[in-house]
Write a protein that holds these residues in place. Structure first.
Motif, PDB file in Angstrom:
ATOM      1  N   SER A   1       4.480  22.465   6.001  1.00 42.36           N
ATOM      2  CA  SER A   1       3.181  22.804   6.592  1.00 42.36           C
ATOM      3  C   SER A   1       2.050  22.390   5.659  1.00 42.36           C
ATOM      4  O   SER A   1       2.258  22.151   4.469  1.00 42.36           O
ATOM      5  CB  SER A   1       3.095  24.318   6.839  1.00 42.36           C
TER       6      SER A   1
ATOM      7  N   ALA B   1       9.744  24.614  21.977  1.00 40.31           N
ATOM      8  CA  ALA B   1       8.661  24.146  22.856  1.00 40.31           C
ATOM      9  C   ALA B   1       7.751  25.302  23.252  1.00 40.31           C
ATOM     10  O   ALA B   1       6.520  25.148  23.334  1.00 40.31           O
ATOM     11  CB  ALA B   1       9.247  23.481  24.098  1.00 40.31           C
TER      12      ALA B   1
ATOM     13  N   CYS C   1       7.191  27.972  21.451  1.00 37.63           N
ATOM     14  CA  CYS C   1       6.397  28.348  20.281  1.00 37.63           C
ATOM     15  C   CYS C   1       5.143  27.481  20.170  1.00 37.63           C
ATOM     16  O   CYS C   1       4.040  27.978  19.907  1.00 37.63           O
ATOM     17  CB  CYS C   1       7.228  28.216  19.010  1.00 37.63           C
ATOM     18  N   TRP C   2       5.328  26.176  20.376  1.00 37.37           N
ATOM     19  CA  TRP C   2       4.156  25.290  20.342  1.00 37.37           C
ATOM     20  C   TRP C   2       3.166  25.662  21.443  1.00 37.37           C
ATOM     21  O   TRP C   2       1.946  25.667  21.230  1.00 37.37           O
ATOM     22  CB  TRP C   2       4.596  23.832  20.504  1.00 37.37           C
TER      23      TRP C   2
ATOM     24  N   THR D   1      -0.945  27.035  21.232  1.00 34.85           N
ATOM     25  CA  THR D   1      -1.972  26.089  21.668  1.00 34.85           C
ATOM     26  C   THR D   1      -3.333  26.751  21.873  1.00 34.85           C
ATOM     27  O   THR D   1      -4.360  26.231  21.418  1.00 34.85           O
ATOM     28  CB  THR D   1      -1.531  25.388  22.960  1.00 34.85           C
TER      29      THR D   1
ATOM     30  N   GLU E   1      -4.945  27.707  18.576  1.00 32.13           N
ATOM     31  CA  GLU E   1      -5.261  26.468  17.854  1.00 32.13           C
ATOM     32  C   GLU E   1      -6.553  25.856  18.400  1.00 32.13           C
ATOM     33  O   GLU E   1      -7.454  25.488  17.620  1.00 32.13           O
ATOM     34  CB  GLU E   1      -4.104  25.479  18.008  1.00 32.13           C
TER      35      GLU E   1
ATOM     36  N   TYR F   1      -0.906  25.732  14.920  1.00 30.39           N
ATOM     37  CA  TYR F   1       0.149  24.729  14.834  1.00 30.39           C
ATOM     38  C   TYR F   1       0.788  24.687  13.445  1.00 30.39           C
ATOM     39  O   TYR F   1       1.979  24.373  13.311  1.00 30.39           O
ATOM     40  CB  TYR F   1      -0.403  23.352  15.195  1.00 30.39           C
TER      41      TYR F   1
ATOM     42  N   ILE G   1       3.459  27.147  13.299  1.00 25.78           N
ATOM     43  CA  ILE G   1       4.612  26.751  14.117  1.00 25.78           C
ATOM     44  C   ILE G   1       5.444  25.697  13.397  1.00 25.78           C
ATOM     45  O   ILE G   1       6.675  25.662  13.545  1.00 25.78           O
ATOM     46  CB  ILE G   1       4.151  26.240  15.497  1.00 25.78           C
ATOM     47  N   ARG G   2       4.806  24.851  12.591  1.00 20.73           N
ATOM     48  CA  ARG G   2       5.584  23.897  11.793  1.00 20.73           C
ATOM     49  C   ARG G   2       6.598  24.634  10.929  1.00 20.73           C
ATOM     50  O   ARG G   2       7.733  24.158  10.743  1.00 20.73           O
ATOM     51  CB  ARG G   2       4.652  23.071  10.906  1.00 20.73           C
TER      52      ARG G   2
END
Length: 339
Positions: free
Chosen positions: A138, A264, A266-267, A271, A274, A288, A291-292
């Motif tokens: 990250s 998917a 989690c991203w 959003t 973010e 994000y 999430i990385r």
């Protein structure tokens, strides 16, 4: 024994506030440095010697360092929207602070609060140790590792020790509160995999570990990349399923139903915050960059060096510390009193 005169950067944050209380209880005069004048004023209203310090302003840093023996450097950008934004504070701010400290006739000892994120996720199912090369995933982890390296580059001019805490919880933490609320409703949301294990540490135990590292830890050197570096964590990692069950026990509830959110998802969940952060500039914990880390795998470490060299270990187990955290939430009226 003479009390040390101490500067704490990031003093208005969750960990910073608890560390300041811990150090002052031990009889040390503490100067609190914060990012904004409003937060500094709130601390002054509570009786603290506090000031607003811009981490990229050498004159402000020099003034804050005047007369101090020890510096606990916690100030950082945690949820960065870009690598450049994180680097300005986490790397360049840390470098400037260290350079100003090194100019003192008697340079203070500096403790840098890094992160398990600087190490990167677990590889091969083995707990991370200080000797493992850093492989962050990250922006936050990359800048924390780079800051460690920048401070190591000043090892011949300034005594520096670094600690890498994992997930921190306890009084003042509002992130774990969301898990308490969902578990109270019977659900435990788990990112990516119910098999992933994570390290945690209670904030009061972390504060004591930092104090011991400052007093007795080895310093960073040019010779070995693990010198002067300590993981401060509970020795028993947990899956989020196990953590949810322990939270349920603290609440006096039945174990919750685990709901796994795939990568998917989690991203997708990240959003909205973010985009909100990008549009408004507001600080958002879930973005994000977080999430990385979440999709990268397991995150747990081995605190044996801190046990061996600092005689530090958590005072209580995680289950008892979750009860302590629950009781604080109740006292703050963040959770109902009935368990």
């Amino acid at each position: 024994m003479t009390s040390a005169r101490i500067l704490v950067t990031g003093a208005a944050g969750f960990i910073g506030k608890r560390l300041c209380d811990h150090l002052r209880t031990a009889g040390n005069p503490v100067r609190a440095a914060t990012r904004t004048e409003a937060s500094a004023q709130r601390l002054r209203d509570d009786g603290w010697d506090a000031r607003c310090v811009e981490m990229r302003d050498p004159s402000a840093l020099a003034a804050a360092l005047e007369g101090v023996d020890q510096v606990y450097h916690l100030a950082s950008v945690v949820s960065a929207r870009s690598f450049a934004a994180a680097r300005q504070v986490n790397v360049e701010g840390s470098r400037l602070l260290a350079l100003e400290a090194a100019k003192r006739e008697s340079p203070p000892r500096l403790l840098y609060v890094s992160s398990l994120a600087a190490s990167g996720p677990v590889e091969g199912g083995r707990a991370r140790t200080e000797a493992d090369p850093g492989r962050p995933v990250s922006y936050y982890g990359r800048t924390k590792l780079e800051a460690e390296q920048a401070l190591r580059g000043l090892a011949d001019r300034l005594p520096v020790v670094a600690v890498r805490p994992p997930g921190v919880f306890g009084p003042g933490d509002l992130n774990l509160l969301q898990m308490f609320r969902s578990v109270r409703a019977g659900l435990n949301f788990v990112a990516v995999s119910q098999r992933y294990r994570y390290s945690f540490v209670y904030v009061e135990d972390l504060a004591e570990g930092m104090r011991r590292a400052m007093e007795a830890g080895d310093r960073l050197t040019h010779d070995h990349p693990s010198d002067g570096l300590y993981f401060l964590a509970d020795p028993q990692p947990m899956t989020f399923g196990q953590l949810g069950d322990a939270v349920a026990a603290a609440l006096g509830r039945r174990p919750p139903r685990c709901v796994t959110i795939p990568a998917a998802g989690c991203w997708g969940v990240a959003t909205a915050p973010e985009l909100w952060g990008r549009l408004t500039g507001a600080k958002t914990y879930l973005n994000y960059d977080k999430i990385r880390e979440a999709v990268a795998g397991e995150w747990f470490c081995d605190p044996a060096r801190a046990d061996r060299e600092l005689d530090w270990r958590p005072e209580k187990g995680l289950a008892d510390r979750l009860i302590d955290t629950h009781n604080w939430y109740v006292r703050q009226k963040l959770l109902p009193a009935n368990r």
